[in-house]
Design a protein around this motif. Structure first.
Motif, PDB file in Angstrom:
ATOM      1  N   SER A 192       9.376   5.919   8.658  1.00 21.87           N
ATOM      2  CA  SER A 192       8.068   5.261   8.722  1.00 21.87           C
ATOM      3  C   SER A 192       7.707   4.629   7.380  1.00 21.87           C
ATOM      4  CB  SER A 192       6.998   6.288   9.110  1.00 21.87           C
ATOM      5  OG  SER A 192       5.706   5.734   8.982  1.00 21.87           O
ATOM      6  N   ASP A 193       7.145   3.434   7.437  1.00 18.74           N
ATOM      7  CA  ASP A 193       6.621   2.787   6.231  1.00 18.74           C
ATOM      8  C   ASP A 193       5.230   3.315   5.880  1.00 18.74           C
ATOM      9  OD1 ASP A 193       8.864   1.140   5.947  1.00 18.74           O
ATOM     10  OD2 ASP A 193       8.027  -0.389   7.284  1.00 18.74           O
ATOM     11  N   ASP A 194       4.608   4.019   6.824  1.00 19.26           N
ATOM     12  CA  ASP A 194       3.218   4.436   6.647  1.00 19.26           C
ATOM     13  C   ASP A 194       3.064   5.869   6.151  1.00 19.26           C
ATOM     14  OD1 ASP A 194       1.899   2.037   7.560  1.00 19.26           O
ATOM     15  OD2 ASP A 194       2.569   2.561   9.576  1.00 19.26           O
ATOM     16  N   PHE A 195       4.078   6.725   6.380  1.00 19.11           N
ATOM     17  CA  PHE A 195       3.937   8.141   6.051  1.00 19.11           C
ATOM     18  C   PHE A 195       5.072   8.643   5.163  1.00 19.11           C
ATOM     19  CE2 PHE A 195       1.470   7.897  10.019  1.00 19.11           C
ATOM     20  CZ  PHE A 195       0.307   8.542   9.619  1.00 19.11           C
ATOM     21  N   GLN A 196       4.734   9.620   4.350  1.00 20.25           N
ATOM     22  CA  GLN A 196       5.708  10.340   3.531  1.00 20.25           C
ATOM     23  C   GLN A 196       5.446  11.830   3.675  1.00 20.25           C
ATOM     24  OE1 GLN A 196       5.253   9.785  -0.687  1.00 20.25           O
ATOM     25  NE2 GLN A 196       6.954  11.140  -1.205  1.00 20.25           N
TER      26      GLN A 196
ATOM     27  N   ASP B 190      -2.978  13.435   2.808  1.00 22.73           N
ATOM     28  CA  ASP B 190      -3.958  12.647   3.567  1.00 22.73           C
ATOM     29  C   ASP B 190      -4.110  13.135   5.004  1.00 22.73           C
ATOM     30  OD1 ASP B 190      -4.407  10.439   1.537  1.00 22.73           O
ATOM     31  OD2 ASP B 190      -2.251  10.214   1.854  1.00 22.73           O
ATOM     32  N   ALA B 191      -3.017  13.635   5.592  1.00 21.93           N
ATOM     33  CA  ALA B 191      -3.019  13.945   7.026  1.00 21.93           C
ATOM     34  C   ALA B 191      -2.161  15.168   7.298  1.00 21.93           C
ATOM     35  CB  ALA B 191      -2.505  12.756   7.827  1.00 21.93           C
ATOM     36  N   ILE B 192      -2.485  15.858   8.386  1.00 19.26           N
ATOM     37  CA  ILE B 192      -1.772  17.052   8.809  1.00 19.26           C
ATOM     38  C   ILE B 192      -1.335  16.883  10.258  1.00 19.26           C
ATOM     39  CG2 ILE B 192      -1.957  19.518   9.300  1.00 19.26           C
ATOM     40  CD1 ILE B 192      -1.986  19.001   6.337  1.00 19.26           C
ATOM     41  N   TYR B 193      -0.068  17.211  10.528  1.00 17.14           N
ATOM     42  CA  TYR B 193       0.422  17.263  11.906  1.00 17.14           C
ATOM     43  C   TYR B 193       0.546  18.729  12.291  1.00 17.14           C
ATOM     44  CZ  TYR B 193       3.935  17.470  15.634  1.00 17.14           C
ATOM     45  OH  TYR B 193       4.621  17.776  16.784  1.00 17.14           O
TER      46      TYR B 193
ATOM     47  N   MET C 157       0.831  -1.189   0.000  1.00 14.82           N
ATOM     48  CA  MET C 157       0.000   0.000   0.000  1.00 14.82           C
ATOM     49  C   MET C 157       0.872   1.248   0.000  1.00 14.82           C
ATOM     50  SD  MET C 157      -2.960   1.114   2.708  1.00 14.82           S
ATOM     51  CE  MET C 157      -3.793   2.689   2.550  1.00 14.82           C
ATOM     52  N   ALA C 158       0.494   2.261  -0.773  1.00 17.53           N
ATOM     53  CA  ALA C 158       1.251   3.501  -0.834  1.00 17.53           C
ATOM     54  C   ALA C 158       1.230   4.203   0.516  1.00 17.53           C
ATOM     55  CB  ALA C 158       0.661   4.408  -1.912  1.00 17.53           C
ATOM     56  N   ALA C 159       2.337   4.907   0.828  1.00 15.57           N
ATOM     57  CA  ALA C 159       2.426   5.631   2.093  1.00 15.57           C
ATOM     58  C   ALA C 159       1.414   6.768   2.134  1.00 15.57           C
ATOM     59  CB  ALA C 159       3.832   6.183   2.270  1.00 15.57           C
ATOM     60  N   LEU C 160       0.912   7.037   3.331  1.00 14.77           N
ATOM     61  CA  LEU C 160       0.034   8.185   3.537  1.00 14.77           C
ATOM     62  C   LEU C 160       0.858   9.461   3.412  1.00 14.77           C
ATOM     63  CD1 LEU C 160      -1.736   6.741   6.690  1.00 14.77           C
ATOM     64  CD2 LEU C 160      -2.857   7.133   4.487  1.00 14.77           C
TER      65      LEU C 160
ATOM     66  N   ALA D  10      -1.271   6.013  12.104  1.00 16.88           N
ATOM     67  CA  ALA D  10      -1.485   5.195  10.900  1.00 16.88           C
ATOM     68  C   ALA D  10      -2.478   4.075  11.162  1.00 16.88           C
ATOM     69  CB  ALA D  10      -0.156   4.618  10.417  1.00 16.88           C
ATOM     70  N   ASP D  11      -2.351   3.403  12.311  1.00 18.52           N
ATOM     71  CA  ASP D  11      -3.292   2.326  12.657  1.00 18.52           C
ATOM     72  C   ASP D  11      -4.726   2.849  12.673  1.00 18.52           C
ATOM     73  OD1 ASP D  11      -1.298   0.437  12.879  1.00 18.52           O
ATOM     74  OD2 ASP D  11      -1.202   0.518  15.070  1.00 18.52           O
ATOM     75  N   ALA D  12      -4.904   4.068  13.207  1.00 14.10           N
ATOM     76  CA  ALA D  12      -6.249   4.644  13.289  1.00 14.10           C
ATOM     77  C   ALA D  12      -6.777   4.989  11.901  1.00 14.10           C
ATOM     78  CB  ALA D  12      -6.224   5.885  14.173  1.00 14.10           C
TER      79      ALA D  12
END
Length: 385
Positions: A25-29, A66-69, A1-4, A338-340
């Motif tokens: 992280s494998d989940d975020f870029q 996809d997401a903002i910190y 799956m592509a990174a978020l 990422a899990d959420a």
């Protein structure tokens, strides 16, 4: 799956602290960020290769995020979160999540309306020793938690600061900025639902007028109690009780600690703070992070952190449980986020959890003003997650 694809709002110490965790992280870029300071923005663009923007509106409009910190000052969290939710982004926001309960509730409502995740972190409840102590508690080996005592004596008040960091109305002072760590730890270890708060806060150095110390007594719904002590005036350090291990897992004997400049806030501090932001929070450490000293007393034993993990005391004596140091607390924040988002595991540090932690910060301040114990309204048990 592509990174978020993730964007960061604010490239100060908090924003920069997440860069190593995102990179591995494998989940975020990381694809973009917003930073109002032009020089800091240009520097971050060179370092990260991500697109820099001057404002949040341009960031949330960046294609494919996809997401903002949100790593901006506390009083900016609500408008920045609402802009992200209106653009359909998931949000991770720094603690404390807001300055007021109204702002925090508005953020939770906005997340619900957008059907997006709202997570609140980093806080030191993500530290591996805290999670390990929670694991022992969940196992039932030591029985129920009856008392939690956490204390931290630091130089927080005399580190390089913006003047706004001392303004309690903007979320400044140690009860907001550091108590939010302590109350998160206490709630995670105690099971979440705090019934009441009785506190005294202190402002005793005119060179840095703000809340610089507190003692907070909390009572849980099941009768367990907790005490949080914080003193940020920099005379005694809790590191003397924790083998000289720092908040981020390094050994720093007394002779190696920087000498404090006990002076009023100055413009020169802004430059010092910006410089410190690059290295204030390391990407890796040889020992466990040690945010003061936390002792959990259960019916059949006690728990506390150690430089290598945790120490467990029961009728058989003392046992040390060694924990890996390959994941930093911010690695664990991103894993929970990422899990959420991906539906792999329900999060603990939700918007409602952050709201409950903020309620304790505010109640502690109000309790000190009134000189009385105050009930709480927004608490929920950990088991409800």
């Amino acid at each position: 799956m592509a990174a978020l694809k993730i964007g960061i709002v604010g490239m100060g110490a908090a924003g920069r602290a997440f860069l190593p965790a995102i990179e591995k992280s494998d989940d975020f870029q990381l694809v973009a960020f917003a930073e109002t300071n032009a020089a800091a923005r240009a520097e971050a663009e060179r370092e990260t290769g991500a697109q820099g923007y001057a404002d949040v509106g341009a960031l949330v409009a960046h294609q494919g995020i996809d997401a903002i910190y949100i790593a901006t000052p506390t009083e900016q969290h609500r408008p920045h979160a609402q802009a992200a939710f209106e653009a359909g982004k998931h949000v991770l926001t720094e603690k404390p999540m807001a300055v007021s309960l109204d702002d925090a509730q508005a953020m939770v409502a906005a997340a619900g309306q957008a059907n997006r995740i709202l997570l609140v972190g980093h806080s030191h409840s993500y530290d591996a020793p805290i999670h390990a102590m929670r694991g022992v508690i969940d196992s039932g080996r030591l029985g129920r938690v009856r008392m939690i005592n956490t204390m931290d004596f630091t130089d927080w008040m005399f580190r390089p600061r913006r003047i706004e960091e001392f303004d309690v109305s903007l979320g400044g002072g140690v009860t907001f900025r550091q108590g939010s760590h302590q109350f998160d730890i206490i709630r995670l270890l105690g099971g979440g639902a705090v019934r009441s708060v009785r506190a005294s806060t202190f402002d005793w150095d005119p060179r840095r007028p703000s809340i610089g110390a507190h003692t907070v007594f909390l009572t849980f719904e099941d009768g367990a109690t907790a005490v949080a002590v914080y003193n940020g005036y920099g005379y005694f350090s809790t590191m003397e009780l924790t083998s000289d291990v720092t908040e981020w897992g390094f050994v720093e004997p007394l002779a190696q600690r920087p000498k404090l400049k006990r002076e009023v806030v100055s413009e020169a501090e802004l430059a010092a703070k910006r410089s410190r932001a690059k290295t204030a929070i390391p990407a890796a450490a040889p020992y466990q992070p040690t945010f003061g000293l936390t002792v959990v007393s259960c019916e059949r034993g006690d728990l506390r952190q150690s430089p290598g993990g945790i120490l467990l005391y029961d009728e058989n004596g003392r046992e040390e449980i060694i924990l890996a140091t390959d994941k930093t607390p911010r690695d664990l924040v991103l894993a929970e986020f990422a899990d959420a988002i991906l539906g792999r595991k329900p999060p603990v540090h939700t918007g409602k959890w952050g709201l409950a932690n903020l309620e304790i910060c505010l109640a502690a301040l109000e309790s000190s003003r009134r000189g009385q114990e105050l009930p709480l309204r927004f608490q929920e048990p950990l088991s409800a997650r």
